[in-house]
Enzyme design. Sequence first.
Site, mmCIF file in Angstrom:
data_model
loop_
_atom_site.group_PDB
_atom_site.id
_atom_site.type_symbol
_atom_site.label_atom_id
_atom_site.label_comp_id
_atom_site.label_asym_id
_atom_site.label_seq_id
_atom_site.Cartn_x
_atom_site.Cartn_y
_atom_site.Cartn_z
ATOM 1 N N TYR A 41 0.833 -1.197 0.000
ATOM 2 C CA TYR A 41 0.000 0.000 0.000
ATOM 3 C C TYR A 41 0.875 1.257 0.000
ATOM 4 O O TYR A 41 0.704 2.160 -0.825
ATOM 5 C CB TYR A 41 -0.940 0.002 1.209
ATOM 6 C CG TYR A 41 -1.780 1.261 1.307
ATOM 7 C CD1 TYR A 41 -2.926 1.399 0.540
ATOM 8 C CD2 TYR A 41 -1.411 2.302 2.151
ATOM 9 C CE1 TYR A 41 -3.684 2.556 0.609
ATOM 10 C CE2 TYR A 41 -2.165 3.459 2.229
ATOM 11 C CZ TYR A 41 -3.308 3.584 1.458
ATOM 12 O OH TYR A 41 -4.051 4.729 1.527
ATOM 13 N N LYS A 70 1.388 4.263 -2.956
ATOM 14 C CA LYS A 70 1.157 5.685 -2.690
ATOM 15 C C LYS A 70 2.413 6.507 -2.961
ATOM 16 O O LYS A 70 2.330 7.637 -3.440
ATOM 17 C CB LYS A 70 0.643 5.901 -1.261
ATOM 18 C CG LYS A 70 -0.744 5.315 -1.047
ATOM 19 C CD LYS A 70 -1.752 5.871 -2.040
ATOM 20 C CE LYS A 70 -3.138 5.330 -1.827
ATOM 21 N NZ LYS A 70 -4.128 5.984 -2.705
#
Length: 188
Positions: free
Chosen positions: A158, A162
Amino acid sequence: MNNAFAEPQTMLLLGGNSDIGVAIVRELLSPATRTVVLACRDIAKGESVAAGLRHDRLTVDVVHFDGANTDSHGAFIRDIAERHGDIDTAIVAFALLGDGAVTSTDPIAAAQVAHVNFTGCVSATIAVANQMRMQGHGDIVLLSSVAGERVRKANPVYGGTKAGIDGFAQGLSDALVSHGVHMLIVRP
């Protein structure tokens, strides 16, 4: 087109059920706003959100959108513009968090999160940017995360997506300025 006070008349929320995305829409709503498009996977949840936004002068359209279906993004954005006119503000707020313990060991789960959060986000944002270039104006609010500033061991997939989105958005933002398109990267 934004009015003289820079208030958007048409807003698009990609990730129409995103709490942060909906909060941004609510903050940007003004008497000038005529249309909000909530683009989401779960239409029933989108309709619930729409019910809380609708009033006499505001049309809220709920449409199906899948961030993973990158082949559809260009046609999807063109369809929104054909039905609702110029997209003044687009909020890109869809992502998968994933379970860090799973995505750190399961290549399929990791690829799914990476595909939606990076590839899907890039594809959808480029489609929006292309529409706004043609219009000669627009604002893109792209939600990233502080997890991208320093990727943590608890959820590296994750955070990594990002971090990638941050770099992409910074470069795209620079490329769009000369076209009258502005991008804001938000890291809640």
